[in-house]
Design a protein around this motif. Structure first.
Motif, PDB file in Angstrom:
ATOM      1  N   SER A 121      58.876  50.942  60.599  1.00 20.72           N
ATOM      2  CA  SER A 121      58.776  49.486  60.665  1.00 20.72           C
ATOM      3  C   SER A 121      58.249  49.002  62.003  1.00 20.72           C
ATOM      4  CB  SER A 121      60.148  48.851  60.400  1.00 20.72           C
ATOM      5  OG  SER A 121      60.591  49.133  59.087  1.00 20.72           O
ATOM      6  N   VAL A 122      58.223  49.882  63.017  1.00 17.93           N
ATOM      7  CA  VAL A 122      57.807  49.466  64.360  1.00 17.93           C
ATOM      8  C   VAL A 122      56.624  50.268  64.896  1.00 17.93           C
ATOM      9  CG1 VAL A 122      60.044  48.515  65.001  1.00 17.93           C
ATOM     10  CG2 VAL A 122      59.607  50.939  65.363  1.00 17.93           C
ATOM     11  N   SER A 123      56.383  51.455  64.343  1.00 17.92           N
ATOM     12  CA  SER A 123      55.259  52.301  64.781  1.00 17.92           C
ATOM     13  C   SER A 123      54.453  52.686  63.544  1.00 17.92           C
ATOM     14  CB  SER A 123      55.768  53.558  65.496  1.00 17.92           C
ATOM     15  OG  SER A 123      56.541  53.213  66.624  1.00 17.92           O
ATOM     16  N   PRO A 124      53.392  51.940  63.231  1.00 22.71           N
ATOM     17  CA  PRO A 124      52.664  52.152  61.970  1.00 22.71           C
ATOM     18  C   PRO A 124      52.123  53.560  61.773  1.00 22.71           C
ATOM     19  CG  PRO A 124      51.989  50.093  63.016  1.00 22.71           C
ATOM     20  CD  PRO A 124      52.848  50.812  64.001  1.00 22.71           C
ATOM     21  N   GLY A 125      51.896  54.303  62.853  1.00 20.22           N
ATOM     22  CA  GLY A 125      51.360  55.648  62.727  1.00 20.22           C
ATOM     23  C   GLY A 125      52.403  56.717  62.470  1.00 20.22           C
ATOM     24  N   VAL A 126      53.669  56.306  62.338  1.00 19.45           N
ATOM     25  CA  VAL A 126      54.762  57.247  62.126  1.00 19.45           C
ATOM     26  C   VAL A 126      55.283  57.109  60.701  1.00 19.45           C
ATOM     27  CG1 VAL A 126      57.097  57.916  62.820  1.00 19.45           C
ATOM     28  CG2 VAL A 126      55.426  57.239  64.559  1.00 19.45           C
ATOM     29  N   LEU A 127      55.425  58.248  60.025  1.00 24.97           N
ATOM     30  CA  LEU A 127      56.001  58.294  58.685  1.00 24.97           C
ATOM     31  C   LEU A 127      57.281  59.120  58.737  1.00 24.97           C
ATOM     32  CD1 LEU A 127      52.768  59.124  56.609  1.00 24.97           C
ATOM     33  CD2 LEU A 127      53.576  56.881  57.382  1.00 24.97           C
ATOM     34  N   PHE A 128      58.185  58.836  57.809  1.00 25.25           N
ATOM     35  CA  PHE A 128      59.430  59.594  57.696  1.00 25.25           C
ATOM     36  C   PHE A 128      59.536  60.183  56.295  1.00 25.25           C
ATOM     37  CE2 PHE A 128      60.359  56.398  60.979  1.00 25.25           C
ATOM     38  CZ  PHE A 128      60.832  57.214  61.997  1.00 25.25           C
ATOM     39  N   SER A 129      60.265  61.295  56.212  1.00 30.10           N
ATOM     40  CA  SER A 129      60.437  61.943  54.915  1.00 30.10           C
ATOM     41  C   SER A 129      61.775  62.670  54.871  1.00 30.10           C
ATOM     42  CB  SER A 129      59.286  62.911  54.631  1.00 30.10           C
ATOM     43  OG  SER A 129      59.338  63.396  53.294  1.00 30.10           O
ATOM     44  N   VAL A 130      62.188  63.020  53.648  1.00 32.61           N
ATOM     45  CA  VAL A 130      63.415  63.801  53.432  1.00 32.61           C
ATOM     46  C   VAL A 130      63.138  64.857  52.369  1.00 32.61           C
ATOM     47  CG1 VAL A 130      65.045  61.982  54.092  1.00 32.61           C
ATOM     48  CG2 VAL A 130      64.240  62.107  51.722  1.00 32.61           C
ATOM     49  N   ASN A 131      63.982  65.887  52.376  1.00 26.53           N
ATOM     50  CA  ASN A 131      63.914  66.933  51.363  1.00 26.53           C
ATOM     51  C   ASN A 131      64.754  66.568  50.144  1.00 26.53           C
ATOM     52  OD1 ASN A 131      62.220  69.178  52.024  1.00 26.53           O
ATOM     53  ND2 ASN A 131      63.632  69.761  53.651  1.00 26.53           N
ATOM     54  N   ASP A 132      64.436  67.218  49.046  1.00 24.45           N
ATOM     55  CA  ASP A 132      65.154  67.062  47.785  1.00 24.45           C
ATOM     56  C   ASP A 132      66.511  67.764  47.863  1.00 24.45           C
ATOM     57  OD1 ASP A 132      65.693  66.504  45.096  1.00 24.45           O
ATOM     58  OD2 ASP A 132      63.646  66.944  44.465  1.00 24.45           O
ATOM     59  N   SER A 133      67.195  67.852  46.721  1.00 26.80           N
ATOM     60  CA  SER A 133      68.551  68.398  46.646  1.00 26.80           C
ATOM     61  C   SER A 133      68.617  69.843  47.117  1.00 26.80           C
ATOM     62  CB  SER A 133      69.055  68.312  45.203  1.00 26.80           C
ATOM     63  OG  SER A 133      68.227  69.086  44.349  1.00 26.80           O
ATOM     64  N   GLY A 134      69.799  70.224  47.594  1.00 22.85           N
ATOM     65  CA  GLY A 134      70.012  71.597  48.025  1.00 22.85           C
ATOM     66  C   GLY A 134      69.568  71.880  49.443  1.00 22.85           C
ATOM     67  N   SER A 135      68.946  70.927  50.096  1.00 22.77           N
ATOM     68  CA  SER A 135      68.479  71.107  51.471  1.00 22.77           C
ATOM     69  C   SER A 135      69.484  70.509  52.444  1.00 22.77           C
ATOM     70  CB  SER A 135      67.109  70.447  51.657  1.00 22.77           C
ATOM     71  OG  SER A 135      66.156  70.988  50.765  1.00 22.77           O
ATOM     72  N   ASP A 136      69.278  70.780  53.721  1.00 25.81           N
ATOM     73  CA  ASP A 136      70.137  70.197  54.741  1.00 25.81           C
ATOM     74  C   ASP A 136      69.910  68.688  54.813  1.00 25.81           C
ATOM     75  OD1 ASP A 136      71.166  72.677  55.419  1.00 25.81           O
ATOM     76  OD2 ASP A 136      69.657  73.021  56.981  1.00 25.81           O
ATOM     77  N   ALA A 137      70.911  67.981  55.323  1.00 22.09           N
ATOM     78  CA  ALA A 137      70.830  66.529  55.464  1.00 22.09           C
ATOM     79  C   ALA A 137      70.024  66.206  56.714  1.00 22.09           C
ATOM     80  CB  ALA A 137      72.225  65.920  55.542  1.00 22.09           C
ATOM     81  N   GLU A 138      68.699  66.187  56.566  1.00 24.54           N
ATOM     82  CA  GLU A 138      67.798  66.016  57.705  1.00 24.54           C
ATOM     83  C   GLU A 138      66.751  64.954  57.420  1.00 24.54           C
ATOM     84  OE1 GLU A 138      67.759  70.624  59.389  1.00 24.54           O
ATOM     85  OE2 GLU A 138      66.321  70.014  57.839  1.00 24.54           O
ATOM     86  N   LEU A 139      66.353  64.261  58.483  1.00 20.78           N
ATOM     87  CA  LEU A 139      65.255  63.304  58.434  1.00 20.78           C
ATOM     88  C   LEU A 139      64.072  63.893  59.197  1.00 20.78           C
ATOM     89  CD1 LEU A 139      64.325  60.304  57.767  1.00 20.78           C
ATOM     90  CD2 LEU A 139      64.950  59.815  60.141  1.00 20.78           C
ATOM     91  N   PHE A 140      62.893  63.814  58.602  1.00 27.35           N
ATOM     92  CA  PHE A 140      61.683  64.353  59.212  1.00 27.35           C
ATOM     93  C   PHE A 140      60.748  63.216  59.621  1.00 27.35           C
ATOM     94  CE2 PHE A 140      63.399  67.547  56.456  1.00 27.35           C
ATOM     95  CZ  PHE A 140      63.184  68.746  57.107  1.00 27.35           C
ATOM     96  N   ALA A 141      60.042  63.413  60.716  1.00 30.07           N
ATOM     97  CA  ALA A 141      59.012  62.465  61.152  1.00 30.07           C
ATOM     98  C   ALA A 141      57.681  63.195  61.219  1.00 30.07           C
ATOM     99  CB  ALA A 141      59.359  61.862  62.508  1.00 30.07           C
ATOM    100  N   LEU A 142      56.625  62.514  60.796  1.00 26.69           N
ATOM    101  CA  LEU A 142      55.281  63.059  60.847  1.00 26.69           C
ATOM    102  C   LEU A 142      54.307  61.931  61.109  1.00 26.69           C
ATOM    103  CD1 LEU A 142      54.093  63.658  57.192  1.00 26.69           C
ATOM    104  CD2 LEU A 142      56.448  63.078  57.667  1.00 26.69           C
ATOM    105  N   ASP A 143      53.129  62.267  61.615  1.00 25.42           N
ATOM    106  CA  ASP A 143      52.131  61.221  61.791  1.00 25.42           C
ATOM    107  C   ASP A 143      51.306  61.093  60.516  1.00 25.42           C
ATOM    108  OD1 ASP A 143      50.117  63.171  61.822  1.00 25.42           O
ATOM    109  OD2 ASP A 143      49.859  63.107  63.993  1.00 25.42           O
ATOM    110  N   SER A 144      50.346  60.177  60.536  1.00 25.24           N
ATOM    111  CA  SER A 144      49.589  59.878  59.314  1.00 25.24           C
ATOM    112  C   SER A 144      48.581  60.956  58.955  1.00 25.24           C
ATOM    113  CB  SER A 144      48.884  58.524  59.452  1.00 25.24           C
ATOM    114  OG  SER A 144      48.070  58.499  60.608  1.00 25.24           O
ATOM    115  N   SER A 145      48.564  62.043  59.733  1.00 23.75           N
ATOM    116  CA  SER A 145      47.762  63.214  59.373  1.00 23.75           C
ATOM    117  C   SER A 145      48.634  64.404  58.993  1.00 23.75           C
ATOM    118  CB  SER A 145      46.844  63.609  60.533  1.00 23.75           C
ATOM    119  OG  SER A 145      45.898  62.586  60.798  1.00 23.75           O
TER     120      SER A 145
END
Length: 337
Positions: free
Chosen positions: A83-107
């Motif tokens: 919401s504050v850095s347009p070039g930053v995306l966030f993602s999460v894994n599906d079930s069975g994975s660790d409770a983690e948040l991932f950040a990646l750029d638009s590439s």
């Protein structure tokens, strides 16, 4: 004859072992195993939707932006723009994975990942970004329920991390959680969005025909709430005969909602095959908007496409998918609206 009977009994037990194992897990977690068994064996006739020929198809330019770099992001089930850095995306894994948040750029380049301070990832299925009282937040949708046996599902809200200053190894605290019950039986859900204007969470059932849209307040006065069904998405057509011919095993699933996002007066429902763009007129609410025929946007034909977003500028869609076999490369694609 005795050995033949024993052989077939062994085959029967082996074939039933995965189901028995799953049911054992369900019992240990306090899930409604009886309903899961009913659902597994039930004949589930669906409703009707409009035909594919009734929905206008608009093709936009699709570009491959890069591959998702972080190999820990195996099964991307949600994608959200900062919401504050347009070039930053966030993602999460599906079930069975660790409770983690991932950040990646638009590439797709890795910007880090952090543990979320919650018990576990039961079945995280979507991710939404939003501003609330001037602060940026992320909503994690722990709403997957393939067996229709979870009495409640959960929304987990955290503050959006600053990817430039937050140290690796930091733990992201939970700001609030919402336990949700459906008003009409259990539902599997992979599509969740936040409407900032009304401070409402909207979410869509996956396996019902037509798909159903539910809503709850973004920050209710109690932790446990009962969802309200607000609309039926009978304007998203069911798979065509071509879909079934191209993929006899999974072609019937191509119209199931797998992601959802809202920006301003635009809502996008992503499926395994296409995205559907709904627009809300200045006099409309979302019930009005979802009753209208959307625009159908073809998506790249990739494996298990279950994560998508519309940018805050409302000019682009981004989509990515799970890694086939857990190891294959996976791309990040941009659709220019």
């Amino acid at each position: 004859m005795k050995y033949v009977a024993l052989f077939f009994l062994a085959l029967l037990l082996l074939s039933a072992a995965p189901l028995v194992y799953r049911l054992g897990i369900g019992l240990s977690q306090g899930y409604d195993v009886e309903n899961a068994i009913r659902y597994y064996f039930a004949d589930r006739p669906g409703g009707t939707t409009i035909g594919e020929d009734k929905v206008p198809l608009v093709s936009y330019e699709v570009t491959w932006e890069g591959d998702v770099e972080n190999h820990r992001l195996l099964e991307a089930s949600g994608l959200a723009q900062s919401s504050v850095s347009p070039g930053v995306l966030f993602s999460v894994n599906d079930s069975g994975s660790d409770a983690e948040l991932f950040a990646l750029d638009s590439s797709g380049n890795d910007l880090g990942f952090w543990e979320v301070d919650t018990e576990k990832n039961v079945d995280w299925e979507d991710l939404a970004s939003f501003m609330f009282k001037g602060e940026p937040y992320l909503l994690i949708a722990d709403t997957g329920d393939n067996f229709h046996w979870r009495p409640t599902v959960e929304f987990i809200i955290i503050r959006e991390p600053d990817t430039e200053s937050l140290a690796m190894g930091a733990i992201l605290p939970v700001e609030w959680k919402i336990q949700v019950q459906y008003p009409n039986g259990y539902r599997d859900c992979e599509s969740v969005a936040v409407d900032e204007q009304s401070e409402t969470i909207l979410f869509i059932s996956k396996r019902t025909v037509p798909a159903e849209v539910y809503r709850i307040p973004l920050k209710p006065s109690t932790q446990e709430v009962r969802a309200t069904r607000m609309a039926l998405l009978n304007t998203i057509p069911q798979p065509s005969e071509q879909d079934k011919w191209e993929d006899p095993k999974y072609g019937l699933n191509r119209s199931q909602p797998t992601a959802f996002d809202i920006r301003g007066n635009k809502a996008v429902v992503f499926t395994y095959k296409d995205a559907y763009l709904f627009k809300r007129g200045w006099r409309d609410n979302w019930i009005d908007a979802f009753s209208k025929i959307p625009v159908r946007i073809p998506l790249p034909p990739v494996y298990a496409q279950e994560a998508g977003l519309i940018t805050r500028s409302e000019k682009f869609l981004y989509v990515t998918s799970e890694r086939k076999k857990g190891t294959d490369r996976v791309g990040l694609f941009r659709v220019e609206l």
